[in-house]
Design a protein around this motif. Sequence first.
Motif: not given
Length: 259
Positions: A175-180, A202-208, A230-240
């Motif tokens: 997903s992209v924050d604050n966008e459809d 169900r809750k995502p196992f990984v949410h990019m 992920m290191a540069q903050g361009l992508l936030i990973t929730e999960g594994s």
Amino acid sequence: MVENEKDILISKIILKAVLPVIKVLLEDHPTFQKRFKDIQGTVQFTAQNDGQVIGAHIKFDNLNFEISSELLEKPDISFHFSSLKKMNDFFTGKLVLPKIKGFKNFSLLWRMFSVLLKLKLLMPDAKPKNPIDKKIKVKMTLYMVSTALSQLNKSGDVDMVKWTSKQPERIYQWSVDNEDIACWLKIKAGQSKSGRGFYTLRKPFVHMRFPNIDSAIPVLTNSVDTVQAMAQGLLITEGSPEYAAKLGDFMLKIAELLT
């Protein structure tokens, strides 16, 4: 992977993952909303493969859009290729001239050509400047990739099948924050399914998650890989993060198949 198997895989991705995102143009892009208002007609893409004809047809009905693998006897516009490879090359930006029927439907034909040109936004080297095209690129690419990953699995890609076969039911969400803009891939014991929007059962196992459109562009143009993003903050990973990185590898594989 032998050459013909590769061509078949690429054609499946094109017909089932690339062409369907035309709907995004009709729904979200002001130019194409105006261009296809009150337009009706069918456009078919076919290719020869070992004596069989493989393809799909698109139906435009005002701003409604449908795509089907059922082949029509008399579409309004027909693009035919003498081989799967030539069709694949056409959609990946190489100079290929199909056999075209339906020139009398010139109004629909030129609109279709304008759509095909806009689909070049899916190419990794496409780096749009204006906000509308940036958003369209991100939305079309994520929708295409989630569907293409499922097709990669269903087509028996060895690495993808090995990865999916060992997993219980898991949801991979983008997903992209604050966008459809949101889509998902469901994996369960080697089976796969993709969809649009947020998966709610169900809750995502990984949410990019991408913080914004601009942060998504470098990832989707392969300027940075998933780990760097992920290191540069361009992508936030929730999960594994391990599974997210592996999924990023498969996303890169899709990009390589389409270039």
